[in-house]
Design a protein around this motif. Sequence first.
Motif, PDB file in Angstrom:
ATOM      1  N   ASN A 245       0.931  -1.268   0.072  1.00  0.00           N
ATOM      2  CA  ASN A 245       0.040  -0.226   0.275  1.00  0.00           C
ATOM      3  C   ASN A 245       0.866   1.306   0.270  1.00  0.00           C
ATOM      4  O   ASN A 245       0.670   2.119   0.864  1.00  0.00           O
TER       5      ASN A 245
ATOM      6  N   GLU B 211      -1.845   8.889   3.414  1.00  0.00           N
ATOM      7  CA  GLU B 211      -1.449   9.485   4.346  1.00  0.00           C
ATOM      8  C   GLU B 211      -0.264  10.571   4.162  1.00  0.00           C
ATOM      9  O   GLU B 211      -0.079  10.824   3.184  1.00  0.00           O
TER      10      GLU B 211
ATOM     11  N   THR C 278       4.451   9.965   7.455  1.00  0.00           N
ATOM     12  CA  THR C 278       3.866   9.073   7.744  1.00  0.00           C
ATOM     13  C   THR C 278       4.078   7.578   6.834  1.00  0.00           C
ATOM     14  O   THR C 278       4.447   6.702   7.364  1.00  0.00           O
ATOM     15  N   ILE C 279       3.788   7.972   5.672  1.00  0.00           N
ATOM     16  CA  ILE C 279       3.899   6.906   4.611  1.00  0.00           C
ATOM     17  C   ILE C 279       5.370   6.413   4.804  1.00  0.00           C
ATOM     18  O   ILE C 279       5.695   5.273   4.697  1.00  0.00           O
TER      19      ILE C 279
ATOM     20  N   ARG D 213       7.510   6.440   7.198  1.00  0.00           N
ATOM     21  CA  ARG D 213       7.863   5.701   8.409  1.00  0.00           C
ATOM     22  C   ARG D 213       7.199   4.338   8.312  1.00  0.00           C
ATOM     23  O   ARG D 213       7.870   3.394   8.638  1.00  0.00           O
ATOM     24  N   GLN D 214       6.030   4.303   7.746  1.00  0.00           N
ATOM     25  CA  GLN D 214       5.449   3.151   7.655  1.00  0.00           C
ATOM     26  C   GLN D 214       6.271   2.087   6.711  1.00  0.00           C
ATOM     27  O   GLN D 214       6.417   0.811   7.050  1.00  0.00           O
ATOM     28  N   LEU D 215       6.664   2.700   5.550  1.00  0.00           N
ATOM     29  CA  LEU D 215       7.309   1.848   4.615  1.00  0.00           C
ATOM     30  C   LEU D 215       8.512   1.366   5.232  1.00  0.00           C
ATOM     31  O   LEU D 215       8.952   0.297   4.908  1.00  0.00           O
ATOM     32  N   ASN D 216       9.197   2.287   5.848  1.00  0.00           N
ATOM     33  CA  ASN D 216      10.566   1.739   6.651  1.00  0.00           C
ATOM     34  C   ASN D 216      10.274   0.403   7.447  1.00  0.00           C
ATOM     35  O   ASN D 216      11.049  -0.664   7.336  1.00  0.00           O
ATOM     36  N   GLY D 217       9.238   0.533   8.107  1.00  0.00           N
ATOM     37  CA  GLY D 217       8.868  -0.951   8.809  1.00  0.00           C
ATOM     38  C   GLY D 217       8.450  -1.717   8.089  1.00  0.00           C
ATOM     39  O   GLY D 217       8.709  -3.087   8.440  1.00  0.00           O
ATOM     40  N   ASP D 218       7.292  -1.763   7.106  1.00  0.00           N
ATOM     41  CA  ASP D 218       6.989  -2.853   6.241  1.00  0.00           C
ATOM     42  C   ASP D 218       8.004  -3.247   5.593  1.00  0.00           C
ATOM     43  O   ASP D 218       7.929  -4.710   5.349  1.00  0.00           O
TER      44      ASP D 218
ATOM     45  N   ASN E 192      14.646  -1.118  10.627  1.00  0.00           N
ATOM     46  CA  ASN E 192      13.541  -0.318  10.818  1.00  0.00           C
ATOM     47  C   ASN E 192      13.841   0.846  11.837  1.00  0.00           C
ATOM     48  O   ASN E 192      13.173   0.820  12.979  1.00  0.00           O
TER      49      ASN E 192
END
Lengths: 315, 321, 481
Positions: free
Chosen positions: B133, B138, B142-143, B145-150, B240
């Motif tokens: 996604n 967002e 935020t995107i 940060r999320q991508l880094n974790g995903d 991460n």
Amino acid sequence: MDMLSRVADSLYWMSRYLERAEHIARVLEVYLSEQLEEYTGDDNNRWRTVVESIGLQAPDDLVEEDVGHWMAFDLSNQSSIVACIMSARDNARQVREQISSEMWEHLNRLFHRVRAASTTEDWSADQHEFLTEVKEGAHLFQGITDSTMNHGEGWHFIQLGRFMERAVSVSELIKVHFREHIPADDEEHHEGGDLLKSCTAFEAYCKVYTADFKPLRISEFLLLNREFPHSICFAIDQVEVSLKALPQSADRRVGDRALRLVGKLKAMLSFSQIDEIMAIGLPVFLAEIDRQCNQIHIALHQIYIEYPVETAIQF
Amino acid sequence: MFFSIRHVTRFQYSAPVSESNMEVRMRPRSDGNQRCIRFDLQVNPRSKPNSYKDHNANTVHYFDVPAQHAKLTLVASSVTEVDEPEVLPAALPMSAWDEVDEVNEGAEHWEMQNPSLFAKPTPLLLALAKELNVDRREDPLTILRQLNGDLFKAIEYSQKATRVDSPIDDAIRSRKGVCQDYSHVMIALVRNLGIPCRYVSGYLYPKTKLEERSALGATHAWLEAYLHNHGWIGFDPTNNELCGVRHIRTAVGTDYADVPPTRGVFKGRASSQLSVAVRIHPTDSPTDEEDDFISVAAATNDIQEVEIPTWDALQQQQQQQ
Amino acid sequence: MAFPAPFQNYALGDAYDEMFAAPAAPREQFQALYDRLQELPLAELRRRKHTADQAFLNQGITFTLSGRDEGMERIIPHDLLPRIITGAEWAVIETGLTQRIQALNEFLRDIYTDGHILNDKVVPRDIIFSCKHFRREMRGVQVPKDIYVTVVGTDLIRTPAGEFVVLEDNLRVPSGVSYMLTSRQVMKRAFPELFQTCDVRPIDHYGQALLATLREQAPDNRSDPTVVLLSPGVYNSAYFEHSYLARQMGVQLVEGRDLVVHDNIVHMRTTGGLRRVDVIYRRIDDDFIDPLSFRPDSILGVPGLFNAYRTGNVTLANAIGSGVADDKALYAYVPQIIRYYTGRDPILNQVETFLCSKPKQLQHVMENIGSLVVKAVGESGGYGMLIGPHSSKAEREDFLARIQAEPRNYIAQPTISISTAPCFIGGSGVEPRHVDLRPYILHGEKTTIVPGGLTRVALRKGSLVVNSSQGGGSKDTWVLN
């Protein structure tokens, strides 16, 4: 203007390859005419000796019928006549603007002719003509070179290539010949005529010694004669002349090396008597010539062509 | 915080070579939250390195070794001061996307917003973007940060799965890779969102010796994304993390091809074996002596067999783990 | 009025004809040639043609064929009749090209250093950065005396209105100058009497002018600089030219393997040791020049050369990265570039160009492809080109698909009927054929253009493609005093 090392290298090899092609053509021609006369009919391995005498090893699957074709045309044989002429032309092509256009055109034409000949199915009908063409082509090239190119540095590299190759190949020829025909001093030596012919030395020899083929004299003539252009002594003299004409190397330590080596070999040839040579043993003497020629070749390469960059950079 | 770094690189050749020419990117950058205070590069066989700044303002050292050699050793020693990076807000307004598009329009960071050799949108990458996604639902931060974790979750850390010159598709397909692969994949995804993004080569001082992926005795790689008003923000998807005081940057570029720690050619028909050891020593002052270095680990990798044409040139590269 | 022999088959069309304003009414500069051709018997023309061909062959003015006839050499087809340009026409070309090249040089300096023209949005950044020949590595590199382009070949065409306009700039490694020089040598022998009556301006000093231009760009403090010509080697199709120019200048013709860089100094390997090199007239593309900095698989280049260059110890002509200024998409911006740097309008106009990367212009191209010439920006030599009016439906569809897949890679221009000049065809008479003109510009502290250039001619009847790879030939170009 200074000469590029690459250019000197190409000229040297162009000349060596062409000399080699001519040499092989001569040896092969003598062998083929000898076959016609069939007076060596009892020797089934004669052809192997011929291959060896030009410094090659016959591949296992080579048979007698094919040896002429293999020596003349086979491109898998890097020393076949066609392969040598091809290499000579490739080298010439790399330095086209350094040689005269007459030289290039002649070599190019020679190449196209031998390549065309190599593709004909049955060459046995024209073999004599072919070999003559190669020999004449090489002679003509030398003549054209001498009369159309400046006798400067480039020309001297051509001389070096020609006479280095000549010294080595004549030495090899003598070595193999007398290994097969152990020389006894006084006996008449019929095969010696073929050896002389292989070096275009037959007539020149007869003028000096008459048609009296004694191993000792033949050896003396091919090794030590100072006037005959296919003797080893003559070749080394020419190498020395050309080497002296080249510019001095920046690095004196190695610069003198080649001249020193040539001087040594020349002295060995100048001051040897043929009976002394026979006393040491001809094979030992020839092996020494070979070794020294190889050293000269390496020294030339190290001084003029592939010298290490770190020694050449001195400000 | 100061870091003393000693980075030893050894090339062992299968046959003697000569006329080695090499480029080295090992000097930590002096920009953003870090300053390189001291740097020294020793070469054996002895050679005097010269240096210049490349078009990305990385310091490049280069040298040549004309004489024959069978081994080549580089020792890079540096001391770098690193501050805590700027604290980022929890989120940005959605209007930050307008700023992203504005930056894009001006093409100020054109190279970092367009596909590059290793970071380009392949069909597999676009499929991954869908799967994770990666879109503008967002705000940009935020995107990211999320991508880094995903990505950290989606790709398994493995040193055996890829090579120094593997395309991103290898890592995406196998879901395995090293820091170089994490970074290339994320860079391609971020650029696909329209955000300029660049590759960072450097060192990571590990928190503990066992828990953290990569960086043990080797160089590390991560990426930086450009957001208006915040500049280049570092992300380390391999661990991460957002980049902090322990990330020491040596070079930035469009991708690995711009910033290998070493790159060189030589004359000779030989293969080369490369071994690397990196020791990082944190101090409170910049005056520590070199002897204090504690070996963390040593990594050996990649024997490259290359058949070379007439001019016998060989690329020497090292995969970033 | 009808044409007399040998012009009996001369048909004037839409194109501007260099020789005739109307049937049997030659322009003034062609009057002498016109008279002479009517006096000479056909057999004599054929004899002169044969002698000229022979001279080309003997001088080795050949290009090498690849493929089946590997190693065979052909002469470039050469037409016997000169193309004649008046002194007044030449004056416009000369000042126009000087203005253009100086502006393009300034443009290169700007984009690789300050970037004013980009900041001022006169040329969009993406056009520069997406250009295949833009070299990021050149950013901030100090180029000796700020000279980025030393040797330029600019292609001019003449419109039906008789105006010379610029079709294309060649700022990387323009070739063909050896044909210009040798064809002059041959023509002096073919038409000695005409040559004298016409008062033709000489071009023989090109080699000296090139050498002087190269030498003045040598790094500072090198009082007697060594210039070399760097060639990819004998297998390159332009090798003849490389060797010819090296001889004309009296400099070494080197290959990459002859050069070695140590501690930022470039040397060449000679039998007498290493010799320092100061200026390299390179006929190798950027990509291949240094395997350390550019394509690592290049076996033609010199490792470390770019470092020596960056340090200022050696001059490369032309500078690395100069190709960005002859990108076919950038071409559309050259008039604005000239205005930006000189504050004046371009003296020479150029052909209207549509960029397929710009949606509006793409739309126009899609709708009018049948009347346009479409060119791939990265190609040269007449390859990757569609001439709308001469194309089939399938060809047009193929091109439309390619354009849509990679719009940045294509531009389009209206089809122009380029001028025609008299050619001696088939040994039987004189007929008009389409021609262009490539003058060679030497740019240093001053700009020198030897009067004339290479006139390329599309020898196939009706063809508009003059490239030698596409059946084109050349003819001598006379600029009159």
